[in-house]
Motif scaffolding. Structure first.
Motif, PDB file in Angstrom:
ATOM      1  N   GLU A 349      31.366  29.691   4.828  1.00 13.52           N
ATOM      2  CA  GLU A 349      31.572  29.877   6.257  1.00 13.52           C
ATOM      3  C   GLU A 349      30.242  30.064   6.980  1.00 13.52           C
ATOM      4  O   GLU A 349      30.166  29.960   8.209  1.00 13.52           O
ATOM      5  N   SER A 350      29.198  30.314   6.218  1.00 16.44           N
ATOM      6  CA  SER A 350      27.876  30.493   6.800  1.00 16.44           C
ATOM      7  C   SER A 350      27.439  29.226   7.527  1.00 16.44           C
ATOM      8  O   SER A 350      27.514  28.121   6.985  1.00 16.44           O
ATOM      9  N   LEU A 392      12.714  27.885  20.892  1.00 20.67           N
ATOM     10  CA  LEU A 392      13.611  29.043  20.945  1.00 20.67           C
ATOM     11  C   LEU A 392      14.415  29.087  22.248  1.00 20.67           C
ATOM     12  O   LEU A 392      15.581  29.482  22.252  1.00 20.67           O
ATOM     13  N   ALA A 393      13.817  28.697  23.347  1.00 21.58           N
ATOM     14  CA  ALA A 393      14.501  28.793  24.640  1.00 21.58           C
ATOM     15  C   ALA A 393      15.647  27.794  24.765  1.00 21.58           C
ATOM     16  O   ALA A 393      16.566  28.007  25.573  1.00 21.58           O
ATOM     17  N   ASP A 394      15.600  26.706  23.989  1.00 23.61           N
ATOM     18  CA  ASP A 394      16.600  25.650  24.124  1.00 23.61           C
ATOM     19  C   ASP A 394      17.722  25.750  23.098  1.00 23.61           C
ATOM     20  O   ASP A 394      18.721  25.027  23.210  1.00 23.61           O
ATOM     21  N   LEU A 395      17.563  26.606  22.084  1.00 25.21           N
ATOM     22  CA  LEU A 395      18.522  26.676  20.993  1.00 25.21           C
ATOM     23  C   LEU A 395      19.253  28.015  20.994  1.00 25.21           C
ATOM     24  O   LEU A 395      18.807  28.988  21.595  1.00 25.21           O
ATOM     25  N   VAL A 396      20.381  28.047  20.295  1.00 32.17           N
ATOM     26  CA  VAL A 396      21.133  29.287  20.089  1.00 32.17           C
ATOM     27  C   VAL A 396      20.782  29.805  18.704  1.00 32.17           C
ATOM     28  O   VAL A 396      21.091  29.157  17.697  1.00 32.17           O
ATOM     29  N   VAL A 397      20.128  30.960  18.626  1.00 29.04           N
ATOM     30  CA  VAL A 397      19.749  31.551  17.353  1.00 29.04           C
ATOM     31  C   VAL A 397      20.807  32.567  16.963  1.00 29.04           C
ATOM     32  O   VAL A 397      21.223  33.399  17.782  1.00 29.04           O
ATOM     33  N   LYS A 398      21.256  32.493  15.725  1.00 23.19           N
ATOM     34  CA  LYS A 398      22.284  33.409  15.246  1.00 23.19           C
ATOM     35  C   LYS A 398      22.011  33.753  13.789  1.00 23.19           C
ATOM     36  O   LYS A 398      21.253  33.046  13.103  1.00 23.19           O
ATOM     37  N   PRO A 399      22.644  34.809  13.257  1.00 22.51           N
ATOM     38  CA  PRO A 399      22.453  35.146  11.848  1.00 22.51           C
ATOM     39  C   PRO A 399      22.994  34.037  10.946  1.00 22.51           C
ATOM     40  O   PRO A 399      24.053  33.460  11.204  1.00 22.51           O
ATOM     41  N   ALA A 405      23.632  43.287  12.024  1.00 25.31           N
ATOM     42  CA  ALA A 405      22.547  43.244  13.007  1.00 25.31           C
ATOM     43  C   ALA A 405      23.003  42.479  14.246  1.00 25.31           C
ATOM     44  O   ALA A 405      23.775  41.520  14.165  1.00 25.31           O
ATOM     45  N   ARG A 406      22.528  42.892  15.402  1.00 26.30           N
ATOM     46  CA  ARG A 406      22.912  42.255  16.656  1.00 26.30           C
ATOM     47  C   ARG A 406      22.141  40.954  16.835  1.00 26.30           C
ATOM     48  O   ARG A 406      20.912  40.909  16.701  1.00 26.30           O
ATOM     49  N   ALA A 407      22.867  39.901  17.133  1.00 31.82           N
ATOM     50  CA  ALA A 407      22.240  38.609  17.394  1.00 31.82           C
ATOM     51  C   ALA A 407      21.918  38.496  18.875  1.00 31.82           C
ATOM     52  O   ALA A 407      22.538  39.155  19.715  1.00 31.82           O
ATOM     53  N   PRO A 408      20.956  37.664  19.242  1.00 28.69           N
ATOM     54  CA  PRO A 408      20.658  37.451  20.670  1.00 28.69           C
ATOM     55  C   PRO A 408      21.887  36.919  21.403  1.00 28.69           C
ATOM     56  O   PRO A 408      22.653  36.106  20.868  1.00 28.69           O
ATOM     57  N   ASP A 409      22.093  37.382  22.616  1.00 31.47           N
ATOM     58  CA  ASP A 409      23.222  36.934  23.419  1.00 31.47           C
ATOM     59  C   ASP A 409      22.917  35.525  23.931  1.00 31.47           C
ATOM     60  O   ASP A 409      21.962  35.337  24.703  1.00 31.47           O
ATOM     61  N   PHE A 433      18.279  33.478   9.396  1.00 33.45           N
ATOM     62  CA  PHE A 433      18.519  32.917  10.724  1.00 33.45           C
ATOM     63  C   PHE A 433      18.831  31.425  10.661  1.00 33.45           C
ATOM     64  O   PHE A 433      18.281  30.693   9.833  1.00 33.45           O
ATOM     65  N   VAL A 434      19.704  31.018  11.558  1.00 35.77           N
ATOM     66  CA  VAL A 434      19.918  29.595  11.845  1.00 35.77           C
ATOM     67  C   VAL A 434      19.817  29.413  13.351  1.00 35.77           C
ATOM     68  O   VAL A 434      19.978  30.368  14.131  1.00 35.77           O
TER      69      VAL A 434
END
Length: 862
Positions: A349-350, A392-399, A405-409, A433-434
């Motif tokens: 599921e990762s 970084l500004a154009d992508l969605v970064v998530k665990p 841990a809290r991921a960026p909104d 991170f992905v």
């Protein structure tokens, strides 16, 4: 990355008819403006309806807006009556939020669906092969097709499950994929659901509601049915059983009523015919899983789980779990039980796996990946990490893996300090991170009360593994974003849903979940397989229903007899009622506050608070709330009518009459309606429930609670010096609903000997104490014989109570009231009140906990 193309082209699998398409109905689409969306499901960029939506649009236009509004209201009423809910944590409106259903279905063209089916089947097959390798030979890691960090570095890889053999090498019995449109109209997978693919039950509930409010379009569009998919689910699960199919037992393991999708679990369990169980209902003995029932322990063969992997076994997995079954992994390892999905399926599921799937598909299946994922980069690879850090500004970064841990909104742009901190974190521990391309959801028509408007949507589709491969549900759960910009899909944050229609150019077969009977049908009567926990819940369901009934009757009679203009004169007439409410906890200390008795407004406010105040311990509102929650716990074992009655009861007290001041007369009306609802519930229980263990324990709880409140009321009456007043005794008769019976027997004013004989000692009166004791004794004679030795205490208590009451003579009360507290009548009442809590404890000790194996279970282990 998929590049945006002109929206004017048809979606895959969709063809335009020759000639100019018919214009869209102006009245319904006057506010439909999908210009901001990258792709609209209903209209092309030139504003023409897509062919597969045209028949539905024509039907909706014939209905007109007022009719559509009426059908939409009917849809919401159906949702409410069926009790379809979604638990929302931290919601000020309450945890159980009514399911939000948009009446306008989401439609997929037949040719497009065929392409989706093929891609989904391939993807499920691929993910299953990855799981087989990761929990087996691990050749993909040795040959470097997978990084070791992707497997061994994440918590969803369950090391105790490595080497565990599964039947037919199928780990992934159920699979779901969240899909979205790319800007060019093609589908891509946003996320894979491999651990607990929830939502199929909600899709079924949506279908049943939508097909009822739109029967004409549903029939004319030849929509594929869902029953065939769930029949395959039944067949697939029964084939997983280690025992012969005619002896196999399948259960659904739930985390409990606080889980966000508990309704779906109860709904599916009832629809599929499985028992809904919690971890505390199961135990492992000699590497076999058993269900705790009133008759002992009965073996379980297949568990359809809704509990996360690592919570399933506190012995070998997560030791702080109270949701699982200790020893389950060892029972699976021994091959004595099958868990679906297999433990450890959360590994794939990762989102990190998404970037590897195209290569793995060619390597394992020899095919090109048919259904692409949203563009994904795992930062554990140097080129991918470099690409992510630059954008970084154009992508969605998530665990990459499950973490606390809290991921960026993704909805909020990162500030410069936040961006620098995220870069440092990625560089320090890149494996965690992905990054993914931002997904702009397509829009589909939704109803807003005035017409059709575009709303962002996503689709969740479901698959089940069969003996011939994976089968796709011909439909799915369409989720509607609460955000007009389509930045997220979340039922927790106010999203809604739609039915999903897969249409056909020709009439479809009407499937059914039921199988045709053979020549030799095994006839079945009610059994003794009620789980101990459910017996406990039914027992307290009966107690709380009667507690609500008694409280409503006492409060109604008190309000009717209380006169604000002469409060002092009315008070002596209701003291026994108030004493009972004080003893039972509804009006604590009411008789110890003389200031309340002298202030009519304050006294009336106290009575009203005992009805409506949800924060007041023992209030009628709180009792009914407990009743409603108990009904939720037994939802899979009770009828929809019983659920509707209790839901209406809860709603009635949750929304009392509004106004600047609540009037006593209004409160009496609410209490009368509450009593009618409780009478309906008791009538449904008595007339519709088979005389099996569920009904028996419900009625035992009711009888015990009624005996307690009757005894408390009679005891308070005997201790009140003015109880010989006929008006006081008339109030007692009214509370116990025996006024007409008394008048039919005695052409006299109420007097104590006759009233107490009727309410305490008349074994033919269903509202007498002795009647309750005799009914409880009858129930004990029908309880499972295997528990007789443990129930002897309860039987002895009931025999003593019955003998004591049968020796009592109410004519003793012909004396003056001053002598009543010293009579045998009062002694019998007080001893019975002391015995009833002991009886409740004896029932709990005898039937609500188990440590023995039933005869059937012993035979299976022999």
């Amino acid at each position: 990355m998929l590049q945006s193309q002109s929206q004017s082209q048809a979606a895959p699998g969709e063809t335009h008819t020759a000639g100019k398409p018919a214009p869209a109905p102006a009245s319904l689409l006057s506010g439909y403006e999908p210009n901001a969306a990258p792709f609209d499901e209903l209209l092309t960029v030139s504003g023409e309806p897509r062919p597969h939506y045209a028949p539905l649009l024509g039907a909706l236009e014939e209905f007109k807006v007022p009719e559509l509004r009426r059908r939409s209201d009917t849809c919401q009423r159906l949702v409410h009556e069926q009790g379809i809910t979604y638990n929302v944590y931290g919601d000020p409106r309450g945890m159980e939020r009514p399911w939000q259903l948009d009446p306008i279905p989401f439609i997929i063209a037949p040719a497009e669906w065929q392409e989706l089916e093929a891609g989904l089947i391939q993807r499920a097959t691929l993910l299953n092969k990855i799981l087989v390798d990761c929990y087996g030979a691990q050749e993909l890691i040795r040959s470097r097709w997978l990084s070791p960090a992707m497997v061994f570095g994440q918590p969803d890889f369950l090391r105790p499950c490595h080497g565990v053999r599964v039947l037919r090498d199928t780990f992934l019995h159920f699979y779901a994929a969240d899909l979205a449109r790319s800007p060019d109209g093609r589908w891509w997978v946003v996320s894979d659901r491999t651990q607990i693919p929830t939502g199929a039950g909600y899709a079924l509930a949506n279908r049943l509601a939508t097909s009822r409010i739109l029967p004409e379009p549903f029939r004319d569009n030849h929509v594929h049915r869902l029953a065939g998919f769930f029949r395959d689910v039944q067949t697939s699960l029964i084939q997983l059983a280690p025992r012969p199919q005619d002896k196999a037992r399948i259960v659904m393991l739930t985390p409990g009523p606080h889980n966000e999708t508990y309704f779906e679990q109860a709904y599916l369990a009832r629809y599929l015919g499985y028992m809904l169980v919690e971890g505390q209902d199961l135990t492992v003995r000699d590497n076999h899983v058993f269900l705790k029932t009133l008759s002992g322990l009965e073996r379980v063969d297949v568990m359809l789980r809704r509990v996360d992997d690592d919570f399933c076994d506190p012995l070998e997995l997560r030791n702080d779990s109270i949701l699982g079954v200790p020893g389950l992994v060892e029972a699976v390892r021994a091959g004595n039980v099958t868990v679906a999905n297999a433990l450890g399926c959360g590994l794939v599921e990762s989102p990190a796996f998404m970037s590897f799937l195209p290569g793995l598909c060619k390597h394992l299946l020899g095919e090109k990946l048919k259904l692409p994922s949203v563009a994904t980069w795992w930062c554990g690879q140097e080129p991918a990490r470099k690409y992510v850090l630059e954008r970084l500004a154009d992508l969605v970064v998530k665990p990459a893996f499950r973490t606390h841990a809290r991921a960026p909104d993704p909805e909020k742009p990162l500030s410069a300090p936040e961006r620098d901190a995220l870069k440092r974190h990625i560089e320090f521990d890149p494996d965690l991170f992905v990054a993914q391309e931002r997904v702009e959801l397509s829009t589909a028509p939704s109803w807003d009360g005035r017409g059709l408007v575009p709303r962002p949507v996503g689709l969740r589709v479901f698959l089940v593994a069969t003996g011939e491969g994976y089968r796709v549900m011909p439909g799915g759960l369409t989720r509607v974003s609460p955000d007009g910009g389509g930045r997220f899909l979340s039922m927790q944050r106010g999203g809604s849903s739609k039915d999903t229609w897969i249409t056909s150019p020709t009439p479809v077969e009407e499937d059914t979940l039921l199988h045709a009977p053979g020549k030799n049908v095994e006839l079945r009567r009610t059994g003794n397989n009620l789980p101990s926990r459910l017996a406990d819940n039914f027992f307290w369901l009966g107690r709380y229903s009667e507690r609500a009934d008694a409280t409503a009757r006492l409060l109604r009679t008190s309000l009717q007899r209380f006169n604000p203009e002469r409060a002092g004169g009315a008070m002596p007439l209701i003291v026994p009622l108030l004493q009972t409410l004080q003893t039972q906890g509804q009006l604590p200390g009411i008789l110890d506050k003389p200031e309340l008795q002298q202030n009519s407004e304050a006294f009336e406010a106290e009575l009203l608070a005992a009805i409506f105040d949800p924060a007041r311990p023992g209030s009628l509102r709180q009792i009914v709330d407990h009743l409603h929650r108990l009904a939720m716990l037994v939802r899979d074992r009770t009828s929809n009518d019983m659920w509707r009655v209790l839901s209406q009861l809860n709603d009635r007290l949750a929304t009392p009459p509004t106004g600047p001041v609540m009037l006593a007369g209004e409160a009496v009306g609410v209490l009368s309606q509450t009593l009618l609802g409780l009478a309906a519930f008791h009538g449904l229980a008595r007339e519709n429930m088979t005389r099996a263990q569920a009904w028996r324990f419900l009625d035992m709880g009711l009888r015990l609670e009624r005996a307690v409140y009757l005894g408390t009321l009679l005891d308070a009456t005997l201790r009140w010096p003015e109880s010989e007043n006929p008006s006081v005794l008339e109030a007692i008769l009214e509370v116990v609903d025996n006024s007409i019976t008394f008048r039919s027997r005695y052409n006299l004013l109420p007097h104590a000997p006759a009233v107490f004989d009727l309410v305490l000692l008349d074994d033919k009166n269903p509202r007498s104490v002795l009647f309750q004791i005799n009914q409880l004794a009858k129930h004990f004679r029908h309880l499972p014989p295997e528990r007789e030795s443990a129930a002897d205490v309860g039987k002895n208590i009931l025999q003593e109570c019955a003998a004591r009451l049968n020796r009592t003579d109410a004519r003793e009360l012909a004396n003056k009231p001053e002598a009543w507290p010293e009579t045998d009548v009062n002694a019998a009442i007080r001893q019975t009140l002391r015995d009833l809590p002991r009886l409740s404890d004896a029932i709990a000790a005898s039937y609500f906990a188990h440590s023995t194996i039933s005869r059937t279970g012993r035979e299976l282990l022999a």
